[in-house]
Design an enzyme around this catalytic site. Structure first.
Site, PDB file in Angstrom:
ATOM      1  N   SER A 167       1.733  -6.828   2.131  1.00 56.92           N
ATOM      2  CA  SER A 167       1.098  -8.068   1.680  1.00 56.92           C
ATOM      3  C   SER A 167      -0.256  -7.776   1.037  1.00 56.92           C
ATOM      4  O   SER A 167      -0.334  -6.996   0.082  1.00 56.92           O
ATOM      5  CB  SER A 167       0.993  -9.051   2.849  1.00 56.92           C
ATOM      6  N   HIS A 184       8.985 -12.598   4.165  1.00 53.87           N
ATOM      7  CA  HIS A 184       7.772 -11.785   4.061  1.00 53.87           C
ATOM      8  C   HIS A 184       7.648 -10.784   5.206  1.00 53.87           C
ATOM      9  O   HIS A 184       6.886  -9.826   5.099  1.00 53.87           O
ATOM     10  CB  HIS A 184       6.554 -12.711   4.041  1.00 53.87           C
ATOM     11  N   ASP A 224      11.312 -14.021   0.229  1.00 53.93           N
ATOM     12  CA  ASP A 224       9.879 -14.095   0.525  1.00 53.93           C
ATOM     13  C   ASP A 224       9.275 -15.369  -0.074  1.00 53.93           C
ATOM     14  O   ASP A 224       9.326 -15.583  -1.286  1.00 53.93           O
ATOM     15  CB  ASP A 224       9.184 -12.857  -0.051  1.00 53.93           C
TER      16      ASP A 224
END
Length: 269
Positions: A98, A250, A222
């Site tokens: 991320s 995610h 995601d």
């Protein structure tokens, strides 16, 4: 074992160092709003395959110091540079999830990939978390501003709502509580400050500066960093390989941890 490394006169970063005798080193950079414990399901397996696994809590998160300022990608990339030099790490694989992936990309560009031989990006928030006129993916500034306001007014509620978006697969209540509490270990102001960096920074100019083999693992479901971001990274980073994670949102580090670990092991070799 855990210890601290000083990156500025008044800022120390917490480091978890598992299997220091491992033959190859992986340095993990976690995503927002968690800490290095995010990679529990990598640390469970990869040290047993001979890897030295190092996880850090970026400033403001987990057990690291929480200064009021200093949350730009450049500043956090400089922290990573100091950690790599202090530990005398060489030929490492840098793994970022991320915003940790975005920071890893900035590190590669800003420090010319210093002592990194391979890069792995897991659901990375790059090249831009924010929608742009020529990049209609990601999130609007207004959506991120709502997260910032939620952080500053009712952080537990914000974290709970964000957790609901994070995973594609079902998570049990105990697991959701665990993930929720990772976010609470951060400071509120650092949680908001990293969101500002996510909103305002972009990495289009950094992608072409990456000169090492790069593995991109990205959940096709995601909702935080939509899959088109992975396609853009794959296009912008030469010598990159994109592996779609068909059963993940995610949270691919948990949702398909066996596949993530297998792909990392095969990639690092």
């Amino acid at each position: 074992m855990g210890y601290y490394i000083r990156v500025e006169p008044d800022v120390k970063i917490f480091v978890e160092d598992v299997n220091p005798a491992g033959q190859k080193t992986i340095l993990f950079i976690h995503g927002w709003p968690a800490n290095h414990k995010l990679f529990e399901y990598q640390f469970n397996q990869l040290p047993g395959l001979g890897y030295r696994c190092i996880g850090i809590d970026i400033r403001g998160f987990g057990k690291s110091d929480k200064p009021y300022i200093g949350y730009s990608y450049d500043r956090i990339a400089d922290d990573i540079y100091t950690i790599i030099n202090t530990l005398k790490l060489e030929n490492i694989t840098l793994v970022g999830h991320s915003v940790g992936g975005a920071i890893s990309i900035r590190y590669m560009a800003r420090h010319n990939g210093h002592n990194v031989s391979k890069l792995a990006l897991l659901g990375a928030a790059a090249p831009s978390f924010t929608k742009l006129p020529n990049f209609p993916y990601g999130h609007t500034k207004e959506e991120t501003n709502q997260l910032i306001q939620g952080t500053l007014s009712n952080r537990p509620k914000m974290l709970q709502g964000f957790g609901d978006l994070f995973f594609f697969q079902y998570t049990s209540a105990p697991f959701s509580d665990w993930f929720f509490n990772l976010g609470l270990e951060a400071a509120g102001y650092s949680t908001a400050a990293v969101l500002i960096s996510l909103r305002d920074e972009n990495l289009f100019g950094d992608l072409g500066k990456i000169q090492v083999p790069t593995l991109i693992l990205h959940g096709v479901h995601d909702l935080v960093c939509p899959y088109p971001l992975a396609l853009a990274m794959n296009q912008g980073i030469k010598s990159s390989k994109l592996v779609p994670m068909e059963k993940s949102g995610h949270g691919l580090f948990w949702e398909e941890h066996e596949k993530v670990n297998q792909e990392l092991n095969q990639f690092i070799g």
